[in-house]
Design an enzyme around this catalytic site. Structure first.
Site, PDB file in Angstrom:
ATOM      1  N   GLY A 241       0.763  -1.247   0.000  1.00 50.86           N
ATOM      2  CA  GLY A 241       0.000   0.000   0.000  1.00 50.86           C
ATOM      3  C   GLY A 241       0.788   1.287   0.000  1.00 50.86           C
ATOM      4  O   GLY A 241       0.218   2.343  -0.268  1.00 50.86           O
ATOM      5  N   PRO A 277       4.470  -5.442  -0.713  1.00 47.99           N
ATOM      6  CA  PRO A 277       4.522  -4.210  -1.502  1.00 47.99           C
ATOM      7  C   PRO A 277       4.411  -4.495  -2.993  1.00 47.99           C
ATOM      8  O   PRO A 277       4.905  -5.508  -3.479  1.00 47.99           O
ATOM      9  CB  PRO A 277       5.910  -3.658  -1.173  1.00 47.99           C
ATOM     10  CG  PRO A 277       6.732  -4.891  -0.942  1.00 47.99           C
ATOM     11  CD  PRO A 277       5.809  -5.878  -0.268  1.00 47.99           C
ATOM     12  N   CYS A 344     -12.777   5.015 -28.831  1.00 48.68           N
ATOM     13  CA  CYS A 344     -14.028   5.736 -29.039  1.00 48.68           C
ATOM     14  C   CYS A 344     -14.869   5.811 -27.788  1.00 48.68           C
ATOM     15  O   CYS A 344     -15.996   5.300 -27.748  1.00 48.68           O
ATOM     16  CB  CYS A 344     -14.792   5.083 -30.184  1.00 48.68           C
ATOM     17  SG  CYS A 344     -13.867   5.294 -31.705  1.00 48.68           S
ATOM     18  N   GLU A 345     -14.314   6.404 -26.759  1.00 47.13           N
ATOM     19  CA  GLU A 345     -15.138   6.836 -25.633  1.00 47.13           C
ATOM     20  C   GLU A 345     -14.408   7.937 -24.894  1.00 47.13           C
ATOM     21  O   GLU A 345     -13.177   7.988 -24.880  1.00 47.13           O
ATOM     22  CB  GLU A 345     -15.555   5.682 -24.726  1.00 47.13           C
ATOM     23  CG  GLU A 345     -14.506   4.892 -24.054  1.00 47.13           C
ATOM     24  CD  GLU A 345     -15.157   3.885 -23.094  1.00 47.13           C
ATOM     25  OE1 GLU A 345     -15.575   4.319 -22.015  1.00 47.13           O
ATOM     26  OE2 GLU A 345     -15.267   2.695 -23.435  1.00 47.13           O
TER      27      GLU A 345
HETATM   28  N1  LLP Z   1      -1.612  -6.938  -0.826  1.00 42.71           N
HETATM   29  C1  LLP Z   1      -2.909  -7.047  -1.146  1.00 42.71           C
HETATM   30  C2  LLP Z   1      -3.738  -8.001  -0.438  1.00 42.71           C
HETATM   31  C3  LLP Z   1      -3.460  -6.207  -2.144  1.00 42.71           C
HETATM   32  O1  LLP Z   1      -4.745  -6.295  -2.431  1.00 42.71           O
HETATM   33  C4  LLP Z   1      -2.624  -5.283  -2.821  1.00 42.71           C
HETATM   34  C5  LLP Z   1      -3.161  -4.411  -3.879  1.00 42.71           C
HETATM   35  C6  LLP Z   1      -1.263  -5.240  -2.469  1.00 42.71           C
HETATM   36  C7  LLP Z   1      -0.800  -6.080  -1.464  1.00 42.71           C
HETATM   37  C8  LLP Z   1      -0.290  -4.322  -3.143  1.00 42.71           C
HETATM   38  O2  LLP Z   1      -0.606  -2.983  -2.942  1.00 42.71           O
HETATM   39  P1  LLP Z   1       0.435  -1.851  -3.399  1.00 42.71           P
HETATM   40  O3  LLP Z   1       1.674  -1.987  -2.552  1.00 42.71           O
HETATM   41  O4  LLP Z   1       0.745  -2.043  -4.827  1.00 42.71           O
HETATM   42  O5  LLP Z   1      -0.296  -0.581  -3.155  1.00 42.71           O
HETATM   43  N2  LLP Z   1      -5.042  -1.123  -9.788  1.00 42.71           N
HETATM   44  C9  LLP Z   1      -4.944  -0.124  -8.735  1.00 42.71           C
HETATM   45  C10 LLP Z   1      -4.314  -0.692  -7.489  1.00 42.71           C
HETATM   46  C11 LLP Z   1      -5.047  -1.897  -6.946  1.00 42.71           C
HETATM   47  C12 LLP Z   1      -4.377  -2.504  -5.742  1.00 42.71           C
HETATM   48  C13 LLP Z   1      -5.008  -3.779  -5.342  1.00 42.71           C
HETATM   49  N3  LLP Z   1      -4.383  -4.440  -4.238  1.00 42.71           N
HETATM   50  C14 LLP Z   1      -4.173   1.072  -9.265  1.00 42.71           C
HETATM   51  O6  LLP Z   1      -3.803   1.084 -10.435  1.00 42.71           O
HETATM   52  O7  LLP Z   1      -3.959   2.048  -8.541  1.00 42.71           O
END
Ligand code: LLP
Length: 419
Positions: A241, A277, A344-345
């Protein structure tokens, strides 16, 4: 810090001028920098390793599942956090030991659970009691034991975009905080399960430390409570996150501040601390290279129509996300324009009224910070090709994912004989 810099007026990935890649591979194309990826992997790992005696880092494969990226991270000691059978196979194919893989996700199927058990998965992050009992049944029938953590919803607002927030009570993830201890006890009673920990993940692109700290404090309280009832809790998975700067010059808490906060909260935990991460490792390691098709006059600002579209990089359309747009060979002149793709949107819009480098038809440009949730979320909408990926290493580079042409996709479609 990344290795996408201008040299003699031309944007390079490490020592490779981006026009060289565009000329050879075509556009749009994702370009990753090996040096940047390696650096980010080490900075994050070393910041935590310096402060936490027992540590496990599982890269969130969903952020960038490219095999070359996973191989590189495996060589840096990263495990994997997977959310599907497909991601599990990728992690294994990249050489990540099954024991270093964590399986998250609310909808693991029986087939996925069984396959993960058979390969010797490191940790199942259970998202419901029902899933735990199903897994226990499968483990019993195979004479195996599944090593598990219970994913808890700490009911904390991550302060991030609603579509990427996961830790509030109304989100579908994890089990309710107040019921977690009783569930843990019931699951720990199943011989097929080795309950060893708790997991939490409150959201993605979290740009301040306060919500994470609040969630971790709550998880620590729960851990102590469950231990007090006589159960082992040896592993605490704090999720992913951590946000990244999407705008040049933006200042956010980095791995060092994050690690210091975690060390402070977990000082008396006596547990292996795990992380998942994604974005912070790969986000700034990649750019999407695109060519300007033409510039079309608009009512208030011109439309710069590029050959990348929302099918190649969906984040602006889906989350109103900002990606810096830079000319590969800027003239120094600036203008205000709308940047759009050919689909096309109207949601195929990367930016409206944005101050950018002046560009004209045939010029190359990049969307920065496209290494996370870029290529992996691409699709073939409007019968466009699936975007290719390239990795640069110093002065050499290689295609790490081919462009999948519409003809390949067409060849997989069938017209039934009764039509
Ligand atoms: N662990 C779990 C259980 C998760 O659901 C996620 C991301 C992560 C770790 C990794 O999170 P990160 O460190 O990358 O923030 N497609 C969206 C982001 C979706 C994230 C989903 N879960 C975007 O493009 O911002």
């Amino acid at each position: 810090m990344d290795h996408f810099d201008y040299k003699d007026g031309v944007l390079h990935a490490e020592d490779v001028p981006l026009p060289a890649i565009a000329a050879a591979v075509g556009t749009p194309v994702y370009v990753y920098s090996r040096a940047t990826l390696t650096r980010h992997a080490r900075v994050f790992r070393d910041a935590l390793a310096a402060r936490l005696p027992r540590l496990h880092i599982a890269f969130a494969v969903k952020a960038n599942p490219n095999l070359a990226v996973l191989r590189l991270l495996a060589s840096e000691g990263y495990g994997a956090d997977v959310v599907s059978g497909g991601e599990l196979e990728r992690a294994l194919a990249a050489g990540i030991p099954a024991a270093d893989v964590v399986f998250s996700g609310v909808g693991k199927t029986r087939a996925e659970l069984a396959r993960a058990l058979d390969v010797g998965l490191g940790q199942f992050n259970l998202e419901s009691e029902e899933e735990g009992h199903e897994l226990a049944d499968i483990a019993d029938s195979r004479g195996l034991t599944a090593t598990c953590a219970l994913r808890v919803n700490p009911d904390v607002d991550a302060g991030t975009h609603a579509k990427i927030s996961t830790g509030k009570a109304e989100n579908k993830f994890g089990v309710p905080y107040d019921r977690a201890a009783a569930m843990y006890a019931r699951l720990a009673a199943r011989p097929g399960l080795a309950m060893r920990g708790l997991a939490a993940h409150i959201g993605s692109q979290v740009t301040s430390l306060a919500p994470s700290r609040a969630a971790f404090v709550r998880m620590g309280d729960l851990m102590h409570g469950i231990r007090g009832e006589g159960h082992a809790v040896t592993h605490m998975d704090l999720g992913g996150g951590l946000g990244v700067p999407y705008k040049l010059g933006e200042q956010l808490p980095g791995p060092d501040e994050y690690a210091a906060m975690v060390a402070d909260v977990t000082a008396d935990w006596d547990a292996t601390i795990m992380f998942e991460p994604g974005r912070v490792i790969v986000g700034n390691s990649g750019v999407l290279v695109t060519e300007v098709i033409r510039v079309k006059p608009g009512v208030s600002a011109p439309f710069v129509v590029v050959d990348a579209a929302m099918n190649d990089l969906v984040r602006p359309a889906m989350y109103d996300a900002w990606h810096d747009f830079l000319a590969v060979t800027p003239t120094g002149e600036r203008t205000v324009a709308n940047i759009v793709g050919p689909i096309c949107e109207s949601s195929d819009t990367f930016a409206m009224g944005r101050e950018i480098d002046v560009v004209k038809a045939g010029d190359l440009a990049v969307f920065r910070t496209a290494g996370a949730y870029g290529a992996t979320m691409a699709n073939t909408y409007n019968s466009r090709p699936l975007v290719p990926e390239v990795m640069v290493d110093g002065s050499r580079w290689a295609i790490v994912a081919d462009r999948i042409e519409p003809s390949t996709i067409l060849a997989a479609e069938r017209v039934p004989e009764w039509l």
